[in-house]
Design an enzyme around this catalytic site. Structure first.
Site, PDB file in Angstrom:
ATOM      1  N   GLU A 192       0.814  -1.209   0.000  1.00  0.00           N
ATOM      2  CA  GLU A 192       0.000   0.000   0.000  1.00  0.00           C
ATOM      3  C   GLU A 192       0.855   1.269   0.000  1.00  0.00           C
ATOM      4  O   GLU A 192       1.949   1.297   0.552  1.00  0.00           O
ATOM      5  CB  GLU A 192      -0.942  -0.027   1.208  1.00  0.00           C
ATOM      6  CG  GLU A 192      -1.929  -1.182   1.067  1.00  0.00           C
ATOM      7  CD  GLU A 192      -2.907  -1.323   2.225  1.00  0.00           C
ATOM      8  OE1 GLU A 192      -4.041  -1.719   1.965  1.00  0.00           O
ATOM      9  OE2 GLU A 192      -2.538  -1.042   3.375  1.00  0.00           O
TER      10      GLU A 192
ATOM     11  N   CYS B 268       3.505   8.455   1.471  1.00  0.00           N
ATOM     12  CA  CYS B 268       4.020   7.446   2.398  1.00  0.00           C
ATOM     13  C   CYS B 268       4.268   6.175   1.582  1.00  0.00           C
ATOM     14  O   CYS B 268       3.337   5.573   1.050  1.00  0.00           O
ATOM     15  CB  CYS B 268       2.975   7.233   3.493  1.00  0.00           C
ATOM     16  SG  CYS B 268       3.493   6.070   4.737  1.00  0.00           S
TER      17      CYS B 268
ATOM     18  N   CYS C 175       6.654  -7.151   7.025  1.00  0.00           N
ATOM     19  CA  CYS C 175       7.839  -6.725   7.775  1.00  0.00           C
ATOM     20  C   CYS C 175       8.216  -7.834   8.739  1.00  0.00           C
ATOM     21  O   CYS C 175       7.349  -8.460   9.347  1.00  0.00           O
ATOM     22  CB  CYS C 175       7.560  -5.437   8.551  1.00  0.00           C
ATOM     23  SG  CYS C 175       9.011  -4.820   9.437  1.00  0.00           S
TER      24      CYS C 175
ATOM     25  N   CYS D  83       6.865  -5.454  15.464  1.00  0.00           N
ATOM     26  CA  CYS D  83       6.575  -4.537  16.575  1.00  0.00           C
ATOM     27  C   CYS D  83       5.144  -4.819  17.040  1.00  0.00           C
ATOM     28  O   CYS D  83       4.257  -5.079  16.222  1.00  0.00           O
ATOM     29  CB  CYS D  83       6.729  -3.082  16.133  1.00  0.00           C
ATOM     30  SG  CYS D  83       8.411  -2.737  15.578  1.00  0.00           S
TER      31      CYS D  83
ATOM     32  N   CYS E 141       1.927  -2.850  15.481  1.00  0.00           N
ATOM     33  CA  CYS E 141       1.913  -2.511  14.053  1.00  0.00           C
ATOM     34  C   CYS E 141       1.258  -3.616  13.231  1.00  0.00           C
ATOM     35  O   CYS E 141       1.661  -4.776  13.309  1.00  0.00           O
ATOM     36  CB  CYS E 141       3.348  -2.280  13.581  1.00  0.00           C
ATOM     37  SG  CYS E 141       3.468  -2.049  11.798  1.00  0.00           S
TER      38      CYS E 141
ATOM     39  N   GLU F 164      10.471  -2.319   6.810  1.00  0.00           N
ATOM     40  CA  GLU F 164      11.582  -1.616   7.453  1.00  0.00           C
ATOM     41  C   GLU F 164      12.599  -1.262   6.360  1.00  0.00           C
ATOM     42  O   GLU F 164      13.311  -2.129   5.846  1.00  0.00           O
ATOM     43  CB  GLU F 164      12.203  -2.523   8.527  1.00  0.00           C
ATOM     44  CG  GLU F 164      13.536  -2.058   9.062  1.00  0.00           C
ATOM     45  CD  GLU F 164      13.568  -0.581   9.503  1.00  0.00           C
ATOM     46  OE1 GLU F 164      12.712  -0.170  10.295  1.00  0.00           O
ATOM     47  OE2 GLU F 164      14.448   0.152   9.029  1.00  0.00           O
TER      48      GLU F 164
ATOM     49  N   SER G 163      11.753   5.257  15.207  1.00  0.00           N
ATOM     50  CA  SER G 163      10.559   4.813  15.920  1.00  0.00           C
ATOM     51  C   SER G 163      10.980   4.415  17.330  1.00  0.00           C
ATOM     52  O   SER G 163      11.452   3.311  17.541  1.00  0.00           O
ATOM     53  CB  SER G 163       9.960   3.602  15.191  1.00  0.00           C
ATOM     54  OG  SER G 163       9.418   4.021  13.972  1.00  0.00           O
TER      55      SER G 163
ATOM     56  N   CYS H  80      -1.191   5.627  10.046  1.00  0.00           N
ATOM     57  CA  CYS H  80       0.058   4.946  10.422  1.00  0.00           C
ATOM     58  C   CYS H  80      -0.240   3.596  11.052  1.00  0.00           C
ATOM     59  O   CYS H  80      -1.067   3.501  11.954  1.00  0.00           O
ATOM     60  CB  CYS H  80       0.809   5.733  11.491  1.00  0.00           C
ATOM     61  SG  CYS H  80       1.294   7.334  10.968  1.00  0.00           S
TER      62      CYS H  80
HETATM   63  N1  SAH Z   1       9.524   0.310   9.683  1.00  0.00           N
HETATM   64  C1  SAH Z   1       9.682   1.716   9.816  1.00  0.00           C
HETATM   65  C2  SAH Z   1       8.741   2.521   8.950  1.00  0.00           C
HETATM   66  C3  SAH Z   1       7.298   2.077   8.870  1.00  0.00           C
HETATM   67  S1  SAH Z   1       6.283   2.311  10.258  1.00  0.00           S
HETATM   68  C4  SAH Z   1       9.569   2.123  11.261  1.00  0.00           C
HETATM   69  O1  SAH Z   1       9.159   1.317  12.081  1.00  0.00           O
HETATM   70  O2  SAH Z   1       9.948   3.259  11.560  1.00  0.00           O
HETATM   71  C5  SAH Z   1       5.951   4.064  10.273  1.00  0.00           C
HETATM   72  C6  SAH Z   1       5.562   4.615  11.661  1.00  0.00           C
HETATM   73  O3  SAH Z   1       4.230   4.209  12.046  1.00  0.00           O
HETATM   74  C7  SAH Z   1       6.482   4.124  12.747  1.00  0.00           C
HETATM   75  O4  SAH Z   1       6.858   5.143  13.630  1.00  0.00           O
HETATM   76  C8  SAH Z   1       5.605   3.108  13.436  1.00  0.00           C
HETATM   77  O5  SAH Z   1       6.076   2.862  14.697  1.00  0.00           O
HETATM   78  C9  SAH Z   1       4.250   3.768  13.384  1.00  0.00           C
HETATM   79  N2  SAH Z   1       3.153   2.833  13.655  1.00  0.00           N
HETATM   80  C10 SAH Z   1       3.112   1.508  13.399  1.00  0.00           C
HETATM   81  N3  SAH Z   1       1.932   0.980  13.803  1.00  0.00           N
HETATM   82  C11 SAH Z   1       1.208   1.989  14.312  1.00  0.00           C
HETATM   83  C12 SAH Z   1      -0.126   2.085  14.857  1.00  0.00           C
HETATM   84  N4  SAH Z   1      -0.916   1.023  14.931  1.00  0.00           N
HETATM   85  N5  SAH Z   1      -0.552   3.295  15.269  1.00  0.00           N
HETATM   86  C13 SAH Z   1       0.239   4.383  15.163  1.00  0.00           C
HETATM   87  N6  SAH Z   1       1.490   4.360  14.650  1.00  0.00           N
HETATM   88  C14 SAH Z   1       1.969   3.172  14.230  1.00  0.00           C
HETATM   89 FE1  SF4 Z   2       8.091  -3.192  10.791  1.00  0.00          FE
HETATM   90 FE2  SF4 Z   2       8.061  -0.542  11.296  1.00  0.00          FE
HETATM   91 FE3  SF4 Z   2       5.842  -2.056  11.672  1.00  0.00          FE
HETATM   92 FE4  SF4 Z   2       7.941  -2.348  13.310  1.00  0.00          FE
HETATM   93  S1  SF4 Z   2       6.662  -0.478  13.079  1.00  0.00           S
HETATM   94  S2  SF4 Z   2       6.749  -4.030  12.392  1.00  0.00           S
HETATM   95  S3  SF4 Z   2       9.641  -2.054  11.907  1.00  0.00           S
HETATM   96  S4  SF4 Z   2       6.855  -1.649   9.734  1.00  0.00           S
END
Ligand code: SAH
Ligand code: SF4
Length: 359
Positions: free
Chosen positions: A79, A92, A99, A103, A106, A154, A207, A329
């Site tokens: 996406e 974005c 990934c 995390c 996410c 990532e 992050s 996000c």
């Molecule tokens: N993998 C990279 C980039 C993609 S995530 C990273 O982790 O930085 C982009 C941002 O969205 C990151 O800061 C991530 O922590 C945040 N994010 C992920 N899941 C989320 C959620 N459910 N609610 C709010 N932010 C979230």
């Molecule tokens: Fe991957 Fe970023 Fe999501 Fe963590 S927050 S699972 S590094 S996409």
């Protein structure tokens, strides 16, 4: 591209011509490249292709955000989201199918991981967003002014392809976006960040999501390998290698109710970042179906913000955009043919939790 043309016995300047046709004019057919001889156009169509991303769906949010699902080779979906905001258009961009870092908050992580996107699949997302509004640089419309590598995946785990695609974003024969307006976001792959410092000049976001290693180990598992102190040191090293004098890392902190949003944690964060040049971006958690986490109340978010602000940090609260189309996000899931089988495990766990809740 120059090497490619040299290997064909052609002059290197052909690279600039072709780049401009593709990225300035949005042309995806060699036959339309009128300043290239017919013979060369034929040779090119025999050995190369310009393949735009295959759009599977496009959704428009009531706030103007547009999300595309793109099918990539192999059948999975990724996406891309365009967030217009006045003169600015932030795209974005995804870097991987799923990934591997898992995390806890996410939804992309919950999908598991299939593969890296190619450089073409990454830059293709920029091409597609601009095409969709008929706004290639030759038209002087400005559709994509900023790119954030914050979609699925990532970026530092797909290093070479992400760097190659970012170079086309920055290049004058590509999209000519300024280096401050291309941001790579990472959960903290320290050795790759150290490598990036040597080869790239873009803005940096990390992050963080927790003020100490104990909590971060839970939320961002890669922290067990590269703890906070190492990550912050690696960011400082990154900026020390840049010509840019505005050496500020964006610290992303997703606020999750009852997990990392209390007053003590805000104070602890302020102490942790006391000497670290940064601005802080608070992201209220965006819910998705496989998660039990909740978004904090507006009061809790404001309280957290006030503490950081009073401590002297430039702190913003990221407004939630596109959540009515699951484009906010952490809500990007695509459709991942998961090699890790993680999505199945999570689904099983989730069902168990639901059953326990009912009891
Ligand atoms: N993998 C990279 C980039 C993609 S995530 C990273 O982790 O930085 C982009 C941002 O969205 C990151 O800061 C991530 O922590 C945040 N994010 C992920 N899941 C989320 C959620 N459910 N609610 C709010 N932010 C979230
Ligand atoms: Fe991957 Fe970023 Fe999501 Fe963590 S927050 S699972 S590094 S996409």
């Amino acid at each position: 591209m120059e090497a490619f043309f040299l290997s064909m016995g052609e002059k290197p300047f052909r690279a600039q011509q072709i780049l401009k046709w593709i990225h300035h004019q949005g042309v995806d057919d060699f036959d339309q490249m009128t300043n290239v001889s017919k013979v060369l156009r034929e040779r090119l169509s025999e050995c190369a292709e310009i393949r735009p991303p295959e759009i599977v769906s496009q959704h428009d949010s009531s706030d103007g955000t547009r999300k595309w699902a793109i099918r990539v080779t192999g059948g999975s979906l990724v996406e891309t989201v365009l967030i217009p905001d006045g003169e600015r258009g932030t795209l974005c961009v995804s870097s991987q199918v799923g990934c591997s870092l898992d995390c806890s908050f996410c939804s992309t992580g919950k999908q598991g991981f299939q593969r890296d996107l190619t450089a073409a699949e990454i830059i293709g997302q920029v091409w597609l967003a601009i095409k969709s509004f008929d706004g290639f640089p030759s038209t002087n419309k400005r559709i994509v002014t900023n790119v954030v590598m914050m979609g699925m995946g990532e970026p530092l785990l797909n290093f070479d392809n992400v760097v190659a695609a970012m170079n086309i974003m920055l290049d004058d024969f590509g999209y000519g976006i300024s280096k401050r307006r291309v941001t790579l976001s990472t959960s903290g792959v320290v050795p790759a960040l150290d490598r990036l410092a040597e080869v790239a000049e873009v803005s940096l976001a990390i992050s963080l999501h927790a003020p100490n290693d104990t909590l971060r180990n839970e939320l961002v598992p890669i922290n067990k390998r590269y703890p906070i102190a190492k990550l912050l040191a690696s960011c400082e090293n990154y900026w020390s290698k840049q010509s840019d004098t505005h050496r500020v890392t964006t610290v992303e902190y997703t606020l999750i109710a009852g997990v990392n949003d209390c007053v003590e944690q805000a104070k602890e964060l302020a102490v942790l970042l006391k000497d670290f040049p940064c601005k802080i971006n608070l992201i209220p958690f965006n819910p998705f179906s496989l998660s039990d986490y909740r978004r904090p109340s507006k009061n809790a978010v404001d309280r957290f913000w006030k503490i950081l602000n009073a401590a002297g940090f430039v702190t913003t609260i990221r407004s939630t955009r596109g959540d009515d189309i699951d484009a906010a996000c952490g809500q990007l899931v695509g459709q991942v043919a998961d090699r890790t089988k993680r999505s199945e495990r999570h689904r099983a766990n989730y069902t168990q939790t639901q059953v326990l809740n009912v009891r």
